[in-house]
Design a protein around this motif. Structure first.
Motif, PDB file in Angstrom:
ATOM      1  N   SER A  12       0.866  -1.216  -0.119  1.00 27.17           N
ATOM      2  CA  SER A  12       0.205   0.157  -0.008  1.00 27.17           C
ATOM      3  C   SER A  12       1.001   1.170   0.107  1.00 27.17           C
ATOM      4  N   LEU A  13       0.175   2.378  -0.001  1.00 29.58           N
ATOM      5  CA  LEU A  13       0.921   3.661  -0.018  1.00 29.58           C
ATOM      6  C   LEU A  13       1.778   3.844   1.267  1.00 29.58           C
ATOM      7  N   ASP A  14       1.053   3.576   2.364  1.00 28.76           N
ATOM      8  CA  ASP A  14       1.867   3.362   3.686  1.00 28.76           C
ATOM      9  C   ASP A  14       2.583   2.227   3.901  1.00 28.76           C
ATOM     10  N   SER A 175       0.362   0.073  -4.696  1.00 29.23           N
ATOM     11  CA  SER A 175      -1.201   0.291  -4.837  1.00 29.23           C
ATOM     12  C   SER A 175      -1.737   1.469  -4.396  1.00 29.23           C
ATOM     13  N   PRO A 176      -2.383   2.162  -5.120  1.00 26.41           N
ATOM     14  CA  PRO A 176      -2.815   3.807  -4.470  1.00 26.41           C
ATOM     15  C   PRO A 176      -3.935   3.301  -3.359  1.00 26.41           C
ATOM     16  N   VAL A 177      -3.698   2.602  -2.495  1.00 28.06           N
ATOM     17  CA  VAL A 177      -4.552   2.561  -1.412  1.00 28.06           C
ATOM     18  C   VAL A 177      -3.713   2.638   0.007  1.00 28.06           C
ATOM     19  N   LEU A 178      -4.488   2.916   1.011  1.00 25.06           N
ATOM     20  CA  LEU A 178      -4.060   2.988   2.375  1.00 25.06           C
ATOM     21  C   LEU A 178      -4.561   1.929   3.295  1.00 25.06           C
ATOM     22  N   LEU A 179      -3.894   1.256   3.980  1.00 24.52           N
ATOM     23  CA  LEU A 179      -4.403   0.340   4.997  1.00 24.52           C
ATOM     24  C   LEU A 179      -4.390   0.462   6.191  1.00 24.52           C
ATOM     25  N   GLY A 180      -3.544   1.216   6.875  1.00 26.21           N
ATOM     26  CA  GLY A 180      -3.359   1.900   7.975  1.00 26.21           C
ATOM     27  C   GLY A 180      -2.679   1.031   9.125  1.00 26.21           C
ATOM     28  N   SER A 181      -2.941  -0.149   8.952  1.00 33.15           N
ATOM     29  CA  SER A 181      -2.073  -1.353   9.666  1.00 33.15           C
ATOM     30  C   SER A 181      -1.988  -2.456   9.096  1.00 33.15           C
ATOM     31  N   ARG A 184       4.289  -4.271   7.830  1.00 35.80           N
ATOM     32  CA  ARG A 184       5.167  -3.466   6.501  1.00 35.80           C
ATOM     33  C   ARG A 184       6.225  -4.174   5.896  1.00 35.80           C
TER      34      ARG A 184
END
Length: 215
Positions: A12-14, A175-181, A184
């Motif tokens: 993800s982005l994060d 991928s241009p999504v954010l999972l937050g947790s 990593r």
């Protein structure tokens, strides 16, 4: 010597390569399926997953297709084989992919608990390796007979091989999504210090594709 390659591994982005709380309903963790919006529409994945000749071509499909080229064996962490934890209660769990998995070559599953080889349709045999990462790689290279070995993941397994500088090449899709947790991929991993550099990058409408190589 054959290469050890990571292919089509999406973060993800994060920076998360899997979401939290993997289970039967969320094999990639909560939210993890959203990572693969670039891959599922491609002709390669439509063919591998559903036996269809439809699907999109273009940049995403080119990167998806390269992940199956010159591959003679796979290595998977146990979580990539299934959600069962601890000693195998029985042999009823046969993987996420049904009786004809997408691999079609020998697959070596890292585990702490012994299990007999599992022969599937289409040329896939799952071998359960209790001797650790180096033993799995040795056995996979022998089975690959000169072709490359694909390291499927998950995150922890890739980190182990990275820290030992055993991965020759990685295709990472962002991928241009954010999972937050979740997990990593590069948490605590110093890629430059380990000798890795980005040698190619290319973007599509759904992902940015990076090739990282050990120098």
């Amino acid at each position: 010597m054959s290469k050890l390659r990571v292919e089509s591994f999406t973060i993800s982005l994060d920076g998360f390569g899997a979401g939290p709380d993997q289970d039967m309903d969320n094999p990639l963790g909560v939210g993890g399926t959203s990572l693969h919006g670039w891959a599922l529409p491609t002709r390669t994945f439509q063919q591998k997953l559903f036996g269809s000749d439809s699907g999109e071509t273009g940049v995403d499909d080119e990167f998806a297709a390269r992940g199956f080229q010159n591959i003679g064996a796979w290595i998977l962490g146990r979580n990539m084989f299934g959600p069962v934890r601890g000693p195998w209660p029985d042999e009823s769990w046969r993987g996420w992919w049904g009786e004809n998995p997408v691999y079609h070559v020998p697959v070596f599953v890292l585990t702490n608990h012994e299990r007999a080889p599992l022969v599937m349709e289409g040329g896939t045999t799952f071998h359960f390796v209790t001797g650790g990462t180096a033993v799995a790689l040795e056995r996979a290279r022998e089975a690959a007979e000169g072709k490359d070995v694909r390291l499927g993941g998950g995150v922890n397994v890739i980190q182990q091989y990275l820290r030992h500088r055993l991965i020759d090449e990685m295709h990472i899709a962002i991928s241009p999504v954010l999972l937050g947790s979740g997990e990593r991929l590069f948490e605590g991993v110093n890629l430059p210090a380990l000798g890795y550099a980005c040698v190619k990058h290319e973007a599509s409408a759904r992902a940015t594709h990076l090739i990282l190589s050990r120098q």
